[in-house]
Design a protein around this motif. Structure first.
Motif, mmCIF file in Angstrom:
data_model
loop_
_atom_site.group_PDB
_atom_site.id
_atom_site.type_symbol
_atom_site.label_atom_id
_atom_site.label_comp_id
_atom_site.label_asym_id
_atom_site.label_seq_id
_atom_site.Cartn_x
_atom_site.Cartn_y
_atom_site.Cartn_z
ATOM 1 N N GLY A 20 45.961 168.892 -5.905
ATOM 2 C CA GLY A 20 45.488 169.082 -7.321
ATOM 3 C C GLY A 20 45.026 167.875 -8.033
ATOM 4 N N ASP A 74 42.534 165.033 -9.414
ATOM 5 C CA ASP A 74 41.106 165.042 -9.691
ATOM 6 C C ASP A 74 40.409 164.230 -8.729
ATOM 7 N N TYR A 94 58.051 164.345 -19.032
ATOM 8 C CA TYR A 94 58.491 164.481 -17.609
ATOM 9 C C TYR A 94 59.903 165.219 -17.671
ATOM 10 N N SER A 151 54.739 172.610 -14.570
ATOM 11 C CA SER A 151 54.311 171.090 -14.432
ATOM 12 C C SER A 151 53.030 171.332 -14.076
ATOM 13 N N PHE A 152 52.364 172.253 -13.278
ATOM 14 C CA PHE A 152 51.086 172.255 -12.949
ATOM 15 C C PHE A 152 50.162 172.876 -14.016
ATOM 16 N N ARG A 200 51.045 172.369 -17.331
ATOM 17 C CA ARG A 200 50.683 171.649 -18.351
ATOM 18 C C ARG A 200 49.524 170.484 -18.002
ATOM 19 N N GLN A 231 43.256 170.325 -21.618
ATOM 20 C CA GLN A 231 43.277 170.460 -23.207
ATOM 21 C C GLN A 231 41.775 171.188 -23.643
ATOM 22 N N LEU A 249 42.750 170.131 -12.009
ATOM 23 C CA LEU A 249 42.257 168.962 -12.332
ATOM 24 C C LEU A 249 43.379 167.783 -12.612
ATOM 25 N N GLY A 250 44.299 167.945 -11.755
ATOM 26 C CA GLY A 250 45.200 166.817 -11.935
ATOM 27 C C GLY A 250 46.419 167.512 -12.261
ATOM 28 N N ALA A 251 47.441 167.178 -11.398
ATOM 29 C CA ALA A 251 48.912 167.512 -11.943
ATOM 30 C C ALA A 251 49.438 166.742 -12.707
ATOM 31 N N SER A 252 48.867 165.766 -12.961
ATOM 32 C CA SER A 252 49.586 164.648 -13.615
ATOM 33 C C SER A 252 48.936 164.279 -14.832
ATOM 34 N N LYS A 253 49.737 163.694 -15.791
ATOM 35 C CA LYS A 253 49.273 163.060 -16.978
ATOM 36 C C LYS A 253 49.290 161.499 -16.844
ATOM 37 N N GLY A 254 49.777 161.180 -15.578
ATOM 38 C CA GLY A 254 50.100 159.707 -15.679
ATOM 39 C C GLY A 254 49.075 158.977 -15.164
#
Lengths: 520, 329, 312
Positions: B212, B214, B326, C184-185, C187, C191, C307-312
């Motif tokens: 997942g 990017d 988190y 979590s995915f 999220r 946006q 498009l990215g599981a993370s916000k980190g």
């Protein structure tokens, strides 16, 4: 806040659930005699057979039951996977589809379930009216007392007219025992097995002297039984163990052979000697093989189980698979006569507390227990396809019958009768001899009617079970370098777990019980 | 019902994630429900399942404090306080069992996650479609093998008399080892078996998380000439952080619960190994195996749950202080 | 079917990647890094470690019973025997069990994925008055249960589900853990896309079905796989609630076989059937079909979909 209101809703749901079951319990059986036959479901233990033979038998049996009692019988199986949980949850659910429940005081929690309200109390009138033959036979022998709780009510019907010996002992080979120099090839004392095992170890390199698996305590119990007059109180277990005994010389004082005396140490030292000889696999505790098959295959010098197993299958199999092996049986307590007849509630039938037609259930039970035709159908199946009667009047199987796939599997273990039983073709030829010998020497188990209130000591018993499960298997396989120190340690831990409190509590019940019967 | 009662309490909480859709917090409740009826509808099936199958039976845990009988039911049976918990203390083993259970779980969590992440990263490097598919399917296999069979296979390999390992040692001239008597060896054996069973299966979550990420991040890294290690360190690992934290918080909730089947089938009744292998479930199983005892097992379950609950609340609080996004809640 | 559908959406983020072929990593193939080689070795080695014991199970299932009970498992079936499989497939029982297991797995997974996605999205939306309480509400069942007794009464007495496959399905329909994995995915859904859709007048449902779900195929594949495996492996509820052998799922048949070895010995009943080989053969039979679920799910693990599981 959220949680609280939910808790309330949940509580309401459960209260509702429980009250519906309670209501169901109060509804009297109705519509019994009119029109449609009543369905009676009997709970039995075992794997439900899928070969169609059971259904064929039930069809025939139900013709008879319909004619005589306007009822049908169906079986409900609690299969062996995790059977304790299944059995007890089934009972607690108060499932009103079940009418008759197979139970037993020594292995199927009969007392516990009776106390918890799973069984319908059976009034004398009810038994007399709906199961008259059963009532009469049990009453004539005075056995109803064996099935009463301290409220004086009868909770189940004992299988009290069926001979079986489930006392334990060693199976061994007469040919090897003779070669080992044991007179007549017959072992008469527990310690003599040392000679036998040593000989097997040295002369039968393929075989383990005694291939045994898992956490058995037979080697210890066999010794203790033969060297003390201790008699185990079967009602009280701690984990997998039975730590409370009385002695024949002082039958109303509760003691424990795990706690008192030097015999446990002697037994442990003998076990250590056997371990050093290499009687069993080094890792016997973790081994889970089929040791009986090993015995049949000549790869084990001994096996250990009930007298009944010896008579029913060991002799037949050994004669066929190891010709000339001369299978023999040494039962624990043989040297000093310290062994028991089976208790009469090793099998018993209870009526479900929530049964919709308890009267009908009793009627059906009375027929399958006392009518020879019904009895044969239920226990053996259809003559000619499931069993045959040989010319000499023995019970045998038809040509091409394979017991592993063709078994009837009705597992009716709660009302068999000696009167209807036949010798089987697979029985040991000296069956009667063995029975006579046992019957002459066996003691009756005196404490069948003793009901011990375990509520207060359950935590202690569980804790003691924990301690015993840590020490007994290792003592049994001779794994401690210093058995004396290990036993001292175990005894200390049992004391810490509350042994004395439990013993006192049981003693109180024992005193009351003995007083009531004027025994003391 | 749920939302109504909970609103008052949570209204005062600070607005959560920066992404939250702003809501007008002073709107009357019914209005708010009306505005969001679609959302409420979406979570309705799940709520219904939770209420019926998780929350409705919860009060039943009360039987841990009763001398339960069928006649009187769960709430009518006599109250006995903490008596059903006593045997844990009386056995004198509670500390050892608690310690063993926690240490095993800590080892499972740490090593398990490291291996799962490593495996997921390596799988991501694999270019051959078939190699990837086959190897993933194969890693799935251990998860499906019953623990009973694992116990049997382990015995076949390790036992003293006929075990494959000792046969090998003897062939090479060594002395056979009594593995089933060496308590010190078993934590390693158990951990290996556990990891063997769960790593392939567990790595899927991480693998999917890497999938997942990017692509532009990888491309930027490639343009900057990042090495494999730098790619892992600066692109992959940070992206896996939320997944890791969720997995961690969930494993912590069960830190007092053991993998009973595995321990029981590997060790069973071999008391020589208990010092290093006995966990709460195995010990309790041996203690109450022959007793018709629903109350004691529920009591033990409560003990385990409360411990896990406290730990999760603590860790969740810490996580929330570091990065609110988190945290579970 | 996967990449093309979502391509238009991927043009929205102002990223250079959008203009390029999305599978750029594959282009580096011409220059294999040492780490790639190490990965092949590592994955291969671990694969073997997983495969060998399983091979022993297969070999054992094809070995004659007598040898198996005495010598244990080996690498090669000797003497070779298909008795165990013949016994298993002799009756209709195993086919019925397949039917039961497939029903439980398919229906269970469908219900589970639908309800999990629903609640997960609401939690991921981050509405302060709803999402946090829901998260707590979801997590609590993970820690606390009422125990066996109330569950048993609920299923058998209140819901009357005895002998119904739904007694196996329903209690397992929501796994809190998977809800949070999905949250979590979710999220990670950009946006900007959601805002753009809302400005265009899309309602909650349209946003969810036309934007969020298509972007979340990988996570849906993952949780579907996890649920499917859970349902496939489930036997304890079946043991408690299903008493008609014709309705047993595969795992219960297997469990009965495994335990009947021990119980038969304890209770002195004799079983001459090849129990050792059968339990191995049954293991092989129960694993087979579920393994096919993996490649199926794997089709959706295509990179670039979220498009990215993370916000980190």
């Amino acid at each position: 806040m959220m949680r609280k209101s939910l808790a309330r809703a949940g509580a309401a749901a459960i209260v509702l659930a429980l009250s519906t079951t309670a209501l169901a319990a109060c509804t009297p059986g109705e519509g019994a005699e009119s029109g449609e036959p009543t369905n009676i479901t009997m709970l039995v233990l075992g794997d439900k057979p899928t070969n169609g033979r059971l259904e064929a038998m039930l069809e025939k049996l139900n013709v008879k039951l319909e004619a005589e009692a306007n009822a049908n019988l169906d079986l409900f199986y609690v299969e062996w996977a995790d059977w304790q949980t299944q059995y007890n949850t089934q009972l607690l659910s108060g499932d009103d589809d079940i009418d008759l429940i197979t139970t037993a005081t020594d292995w199927l929690f009969a007392w516990e379930n009776a106390e918890k309200g799973a069984f319908l109390p059976l009034s004398e009138e009810m038994l007399q009216e709906y199961a008259p033959k059963t009532w009469e036979q049990v009453d004539a022998e005075g056995h109803w007392d064996l099935t009463k709780l301290d409220d004086g009510q009868i909770y189940f019907i004992p299988e009290d007219n069926f001979t079986q010996y489930t006392n334990h002992g060693f199976f061994y080979r007469g040919d090897w025992a003779t070669a080992a120099g044991i007179p007549d090839g017959t072992i008469t004392k527990f310690e003599e097995f040392t000679t036998y095992f040593s000989w097997v170890k040295q002369n039968q390199p393929e075989a383990y002297p005694w291939d045994v698996s898992g956490a058995k305590d037979a080697a210890l119990i066999g010794y203790l039984q033969g060297h003390t007059d201790g008699q185990t109180i079967q009602q009280i277990s701690a984990g997998n163990y039975y730590p409370f005994q009385t002695t024949e010389s002082d039958p109303y004082t509760v003691t424990s052979w795990y706690m008192e005396g030097d015999e446990l140490l002697e037994a442990a030292e003998l076990a250590k000697e056997w371990n050093e000889i290499g009687v069993w696999r080094e890792d016997a505790l973790n081994y889970d093989g089929d040791t009986r098959e090993e015995f049949y295959a000549g790869l084990s010098g001994a096996d250990q189980h009930h007298t009944q197993t010896f008579i029913g299958s060991i002799v037949d199999n050994m004669t066929k698979k190891q010709p000339g092996s001369d299978p023999k049986f040494f039962y624990f307590g043989q040297e000093n006569g310290n062994f028991f007849n089976d208790i009469l509630t090793h099998g018993a039938m209870a009526v479900n507390a929530t049964s919709k037609s308890p009267e009908k259930a009793l009627e059906v039970y009375d027929i399958i227990r006392n009518d020879e035709e019904a009895y044969r159908l239920l226990n053996w199946g259809i003559e000619g396809t499931d069993y045959v009667i040989t010319e000499d009047g023995k019970l045998g199987f038809p040509e091409g019958y394979d017991s592993s796939t063709d078994a009837l599997g009705s597992n009716f273990w709660a009302g068999r009768m000696d009167d209807f039983e036949l010798d089987r073709v697979t029985d040991a030829p000296n069956k009667q001899e063995i029975y006579d010998e046992l019957a002459a020497a066996a003691k009756d188990y005196e404490y069948s009617t003793l009901v011990v209130n375990k509520d207060l000591i359950d935590p202690t018993l569980a804790a003691m079970g924990g301690v015993l499960s840590e020490y007994i298997p290792q003592l049994q396989y001779g794994k401690f370098d210093d058995p004396a120190a290990a036993i001292a340690e175990m005894r200390q831990k049992l004391e810490d777990a509350g042994y004395e409190d439990a013993r006192t509590a049981i003693q109180t019940d024992m005193d009351a019980w003995a007083d009531e019967r004027g025994l003391k | 019902m749920v939302t109504q009662t909970s609103v008052g309490r949570h209204e005062a909480l600070p607005t959560g994630s920066g992404k939250a859709v702003p809501t007008k917090s002073r709107k009357p409740l019914l209005r708010r429900i009306g505005d969001n009826r679609t959302l409420l509808l979406m979570c309705l099936p799940a709520l219904a399942f939770f209420i019926v199958f998780s929350y409705a039976p919860l009060p039943g845990a009360w039987i841990a404090f009763t001398n339960f009988n069928y006649r009187d039911g769960i709430f009518g049976s006599p109250f006995v306080g903490f008596r059903n918990f006593e045997f844990l203390i009386k056995s004198g083993q509670l500390w050892l069992l608690t310690k063993n259970t926690i240490l095993y779980n800590v080892a499972f969590i740490i090593l398990g996650n490291i291996l799962q992440i490593a495996l997921a990263i390596m799988l991501n490097e694999i270019r051959s479609k078939y190699f990837k598919k086959i190897s993933q399917a194969v890693m799935f296999l251990p998860y499906f093998i019953s623990v009973v069979l694992i116990g049997v296979i382990a015995f076949n390999l390790l036992n003293y008399d006929t075990g494959a390992l000792n046969a090998l040692i003897q062939q090479t001239g060594g002395d056979p080892i009594k593995i089933y008597s060496i308590a010190g060896a078993w934590p390693i054996i158990i951990i290996i078996c556990h990891l063997w069973q769960s790593t392939g299966y567990g790595s899927i979550v991480y693998f999917a998380a890497i999938m997942g990420i990017d692509n532009s991040l990888f491309e930027a890294a490639a343009i900057d000439g990042a090495s494999a290690w730098q790619r892992i360190r600066y692109v992959i690992l940070p992206s896996l952080k939320p997944t890791f934290i969720i997995l961690l918080l969930f494993s912590l909730g069960g830190i007092m619960k053991g993998n009973f089947g595995l321990f029981w089938n590997l060790v069973g009744n071999n008391a020589a190994l208990f010092q290093t292998t006995d966990i709460i479930e195995t010990s309790v199983y041996r203690m109450i195996i022959s007793q018709n005892n629903f109350t004691s097992s529920t009591a033990v379950g409560l003990y385990q749950s409360l411990f896990g609950f406290a730990l999760v609340m603590l860790c969740n609080w810490i996580v929330r202080r570091i990065n609110e996004d988190y945290a579970l809640f | 079917m996967t990449a093309t559908e979502t391509a238009p959406i991927r043009t929205t983020p102002p990223s250079a990647a959008a203009a390029r072929p999305h599978d750029a990593r594959r282009r580096r193939r011409h220059r294999p890094e040492p780490f790639t080689i190490a990965s092949y070795l590592g994955v291969g080695a671990f694969g073997l470690v997983c495969l060998i014991p399983f091979w022993m199970v297969i070999a054992g299932s094809l070995t004659a019973e007598s040898v198996l009970s005495q010598r244990g498992y080996s690498f090669w079936p000797d003497p070779f025997s298909v008795d165990a499989y013949a016994t298993i497939f002799a009756g209709s029982r195993v086919w019925l069990s397949y039917g039961a297991t497939i029903f439980i797995t398919v229906v269970g997974t469908a219900i589970a994925v639908a309800s999990t996605s629903g609640i997960a999205w609401v939690i991921a939306r981050g509405l302060p008055w709803l999402s946090k309480p829901l998260a707590v509400f979801t997590y609590i069942p993970m820690l606390f249960t009422g125990g066996l007794v109330p569950m048993y009464i609920l299923i058998t007495q209140v819901l009357q589900l005895r002998n119904s496959w739904f007694a196996v399905i329903l209690p397992l329909v929501i796994a809190p853990f998977l809800v949070f994995v999905q949250v979590s995915f979710f999220r990670g859904t950009p946006q900007e896309i959601l805002d753009a859709a809302r400005i265009d007048g899309a309602g909650e449902l349209r946003v969810f079905f036309q934007i969020v779900l298509p972007l979340s195929k990988p996570v849906i594949a993952v949780i579907a796989l996890f649920y499917a495996v859970t349902f496939w492996n489930e036997w304890f509820h079946a043991l408690l609630f299903i008493s008609e052998p014709a309705k047993y799922p595969l795992q219960l048949v297997l469990q009965n076989l495994i335990t009947s070895v021990a119980n038969a010995a304890d209770l002195g009943t004799t079983t001459a059937a090849p129990v050792y080989a059968i339990r191995l053969a049954m293991t092989v039979i129960t694993i087979g079909p579920i393994l096919l679920a993996y490649p199926f799910a794997q089709r959706y693990f295509v990179k670039g979909l979220t498009l990215g599981a993370s916000k980190g």
